[in-house]
Design a protein around this motif. Sequence first.
Motif, PDB file in Angstrom:
ATOM      1  N   LYS A   2      33.817  25.363  33.065  1.00  0.00           N
ATOM      2  CA  LYS A   2      35.159  25.395  33.409  1.00  0.00           C
ATOM      3  C   LYS A   2      35.848  26.364  32.517  1.00  0.00           C
ATOM      4  N   ALA A   3      37.085  27.221  32.740  1.00  0.00           N
ATOM      5  CA  ALA A   3      37.621  27.971  31.864  1.00  0.00           C
ATOM      6  C   ALA A   3      39.116  27.698  31.981  1.00  0.00           C
ATOM      7  N   ILE A   4      39.971  27.765  31.137  1.00  0.00           N
ATOM      8  CA  ILE A   4      41.399  27.720  31.020  1.00  0.00           C
ATOM      9  C   ILE A   4      41.885  28.917  31.388  1.00  0.00           C
ATOM     10  N   ALA A   5      42.908  29.262  32.046  1.00  0.00           N
ATOM     11  CA  ALA A   5      43.397  30.811  32.076  1.00  0.00           C
ATOM     12  C   ALA A   5      44.781  30.501  31.679  1.00  0.00           C
ATOM     13  N   LEU A   6      45.373  31.552  30.767  1.00  0.00           N
ATOM     14  CA  LEU A   6      46.811  31.460  30.430  1.00  0.00           C
ATOM     15  C   LEU A   6      47.345  32.504  31.757  1.00  0.00           C
ATOM     16  N   PHE A   7      48.135  31.939  32.308  1.00  0.00           N
ATOM     17  CA  PHE A   7      48.375  32.447  33.576  1.00  0.00           C
ATOM     18  C   PHE A   7      49.931  32.855  33.632  1.00  0.00           C
ATOM     19  N   SER A   8      50.361  33.995  33.572  1.00  0.00           N
ATOM     20  CA  SER A   8      51.814  34.470  33.674  1.00  0.00           C
ATOM     21  C   SER A   8      52.175  34.615  35.064  1.00  0.00           C
ATOM     22  N   GLY A   9      51.385  34.548  36.074  1.00  0.00           N
ATOM     23  CA  GLY A   9      51.942  35.174  37.487  1.00  0.00           C
ATOM     24  C   GLY A   9      51.814  36.649  37.637  1.00  0.00           C
ATOM     25  N   GLY A  10      51.532  37.442  36.529  1.00  0.00           N
ATOM     26  CA  GLY A  10      51.340  38.853  36.711  1.00  0.00           C
ATOM     27  C   GLY A  10      50.214  39.313  37.099  1.00  0.00           C
ATOM     28  N   LEU A  11      49.841  40.518  37.552  1.00  0.00           N
ATOM     29  CA  LEU A  11      48.744  41.109  37.965  1.00  0.00           C
ATOM     30  C   LEU A  11      47.504  40.846  36.824  1.00  0.00           C
ATOM     31  N   ASP A  12      47.721  41.378  35.638  1.00  0.00           N
ATOM     32  CA  ASP A  12      46.572  41.294  34.809  1.00  0.00           C
ATOM     33  C   ASP A  12      45.795  39.741  34.751  1.00  0.00           C
ATOM     34  N   SER A  13      46.719  38.859  34.599  1.00  0.00           N
ATOM     35  CA  SER A  13      46.058  37.555  34.384  1.00  0.00           C
ATOM     36  C   SER A  13      45.483  37.235  35.661  1.00  0.00           C
ATOM     37  N   THR A  14      45.957  37.657  36.729  1.00  0.00           N
ATOM     38  CA  THR A  14      45.485  37.133  37.979  1.00  0.00           C
ATOM     39  C   THR A  14      43.938  37.750  38.186  1.00  0.00           C
ATOM     40  N   LEU A  15      43.943  39.101  37.820  1.00  0.00           N
ATOM     41  CA  LEU A  15      42.669  40.006  38.024  1.00  0.00           C
ATOM     42  C   LEU A  15      41.511  39.219  36.903  1.00  0.00           C
ATOM     43  N   ALA A  16      42.059  38.769  35.566  1.00  0.00           N
ATOM     44  CA  ALA A  16      41.171  38.204  34.618  1.00  0.00           C
ATOM     45  C   ALA A  16      40.657  37.052  35.324  1.00  0.00           C
ATOM     46  N   MET A  17      41.318  36.251  36.174  1.00  0.00           N
ATOM     47  CA  MET A  17      40.764  34.835  36.644  1.00  0.00           C
ATOM     48  C   MET A  17      39.721  35.353  37.609  1.00  0.00           C
ATOM     49  N   LYS A  18      40.194  36.358  38.441  1.00  0.00           N
ATOM     50  CA  LYS A  18      39.257  36.625  39.491  1.00  0.00           C
ATOM     51  C   LYS A  18      38.009  36.966  39.055  1.00  0.00           C
ATOM     52  N   ILE A  20      36.197  36.153  36.547  1.00  0.00           N
ATOM     53  CA  ILE A  20      35.441  34.857  35.893  1.00  0.00           C
ATOM     54  C   ILE A  20      35.121  34.070  37.100  1.00  0.00           C
ATOM     55  N   ILE A  21      36.048  33.754  38.245  1.00  0.00           N
ATOM     56  CA  ILE A  21      35.811  32.817  39.139  1.00  0.00           C
ATOM     57  C   ILE A  21      34.832  33.544  40.135  1.00  0.00           C
ATOM     58  N   ASP A  22      34.519  34.964  40.120  1.00  0.00           N
ATOM     59  CA  ASP A  22      33.577  35.479  40.682  1.00  0.00           C
ATOM     60  C   ASP A  22      32.202  35.424  39.974  1.00  0.00           C
ATOM     61  N   GLN A  23      32.084  34.647  38.817  1.00  0.00           N
ATOM     62  CA  GLN A  23      30.999  34.361  38.204  1.00  0.00           C
ATOM     63  C   GLN A  23      30.366  32.967  38.363  1.00  0.00           C
ATOM     64  N   GLY A  24      31.170  32.583  39.196  1.00  0.00           N
ATOM     65  CA  GLY A  24      30.959  30.946  39.822  1.00  0.00           C
ATOM     66  C   GLY A  24      31.638  29.865  38.852  1.00  0.00           C
ATOM     67  N   ILE A  25      32.601  30.295  38.112  1.00  0.00           N
ATOM     68  CA  ILE A  25      33.166  29.436  37.083  1.00  0.00           C
ATOM     69  C   ILE A  25      34.686  28.819  37.517  1.00  0.00           C
ATOM     70  N   GLU A  26      34.736  27.546  37.428  1.00  0.00           N
ATOM     71  CA  GLU A  26      36.017  26.906  37.794  1.00  0.00           C
ATOM     72  C   GLU A  26      37.183  27.455  36.975  1.00  0.00           C
ATOM     73  N   VAL A  27      38.104  27.862  37.464  1.00  0.00           N
ATOM     74  CA  VAL A  27      39.270  28.338  36.501  1.00  0.00           C
ATOM     75  C   VAL A  27      40.683  27.491  36.942  1.00  0.00           C
ATOM     76  N   LEU A  28      41.234  26.817  35.782  1.00  0.00           N
ATOM     77  CA  LEU A  28      42.387  26.353  35.752  1.00  0.00           C
ATOM     78  C   LEU A  28      43.501  27.294  35.415  1.00  0.00           C
ATOM     79  N   ALA A  29      44.536  27.558  36.274  1.00  0.00           N
ATOM     80  CA  ALA A  29      45.502  28.511  35.850  1.00  0.00           C
ATOM     81  C   ALA A  29      46.568  27.777  35.057  1.00  0.00           C
TER      82      ALA A  29
END
Length: 325
Positions: A2-18, A20-29
Motif C-alpha cells: 500500500k502507498a500513501i499519495a499526496l493528492f492535490s486534486g490536480g492532474l499530476d497527482s492523479t497521474l502519479a497515483m495511476k 502506481i495503481i497500475d502496478q498492483g499497489i493499493e493507493v490511499l489519496a
Amino acid sequence: MKAIALFSGGLDSTLAMKLIIDQGIEVLAVNISTGFGSTKDRLEHMKSMCEQVGAELKIVDIQNEYLQDVLFDPKHGYGKNFNPCIDCHAKMFAVAKRIMKDEGASFLISGEVMGQRPMSQNKDALQTVLDESNCDGLLLRPLSAKMLTPTIAEQNGWVNRDKLEGIVGRSRDRQLELVQEIGLENFESPGGGCLLTDENFAKKMLDIVKYDTFEVRDIPLMKYGRHLRISEQAKLVVGRNKEENGHLQMIDNEKYYHIRTLGIAGPHAMLTKTATPQDKEMATKIILTYCKTSPDQLYTLAYDGVEVQGSPFISREEIKPYSIL
Ligand code: SF4
C-alpha cells in the motif's frame, strides 16, 4: 502493498497515483487541507479523480499545525507571494509519513515533476523537502522517477522503475498523452488553487499579520470581500456581490461585527470589534458609499443588531486610501 499519495486534486497527482495503481499497489489519496486551498468546493472533483484511477480518498485538516509551524516563519522563505512552498511541502510529507505509519503503508508518492515550478520543484528543493520531512528514500515521484535517485520502493522491487516516467520541466505534453491513454475525464488544468500564491491574497495576509494575530478562525474571512484598513485596530470587509455576501454572512468569528444595511439594499460587511467610535463612523460611511445612497441623507446600519446612523462619501474615490485591495 500500500502507498500513501499526496493528492492535490490536480492532474499530476492523479497521474502519479495511476502509475502506481497500475502496478498492483493499493493507493490511499491523502488531501491535506491547509485552509488556503481554492474557494471552490473541490470535494466532488477530488472524488471523481480518485474514482477514475481507483484510489480511496482521505481529507486531512492541518490548519492549526500549518499556522503554527509553517506559514509565518518558513525556514526556506516564501515564493513570489505569501507561499512558503518548500516548508509547506515538507510539512505535507511529514504528515503523510505519519499517515503511512498509521495505515500500515510502505511508501509515499507525490505528483511533483522536477523543474516544473522554479522555486519548489528544482532538484535541490525536492531534496530539501525530503531532508526536512525525514522522508528520504520513502517518497517516490512517479512522474519524474527515472530522472531521480531510486527510492526504497524501486530498490526493493515493489515498483518497476521501468514503468515510471522521466518527465522534467514545464511542458505538459507527456501528461496529456497519459490522459489520453487512461481516458481520464474532467481533470483540472495545473496551477491555481492555492490562495497563498495569489498576489492580492498576499496583500491581505501582509496587512493582517502587521496589525493582528492571525488564527485559524480568520482564514475564511480572508477569502471574500473588499478588505479595507481603517486604522491600526479597525479592519473592514465588505462583500462585493451576492455570493460573497452569502459567504460573509456564514462566517462565525467573534472578533468581528456583522453589519447589514436597514431599509436599503447593501452589501454584507464585517468590522473588527476593536474599532473605536471614530472607526465605526468611517466604516459606516464606507459601507454606505457602496450602496445606492445620497451623501446628504442619513441611513441606518445594524452592527450585530445595534443601529448606527451615517451618510456616504460623495464618491468611491474617497475610499481608496483605506483599500488593501
Ligand atoms: S502552492 Fe500553496 S499548497 Fe502548494 S506548496 Fe506552495 S504554499 Fe503549499
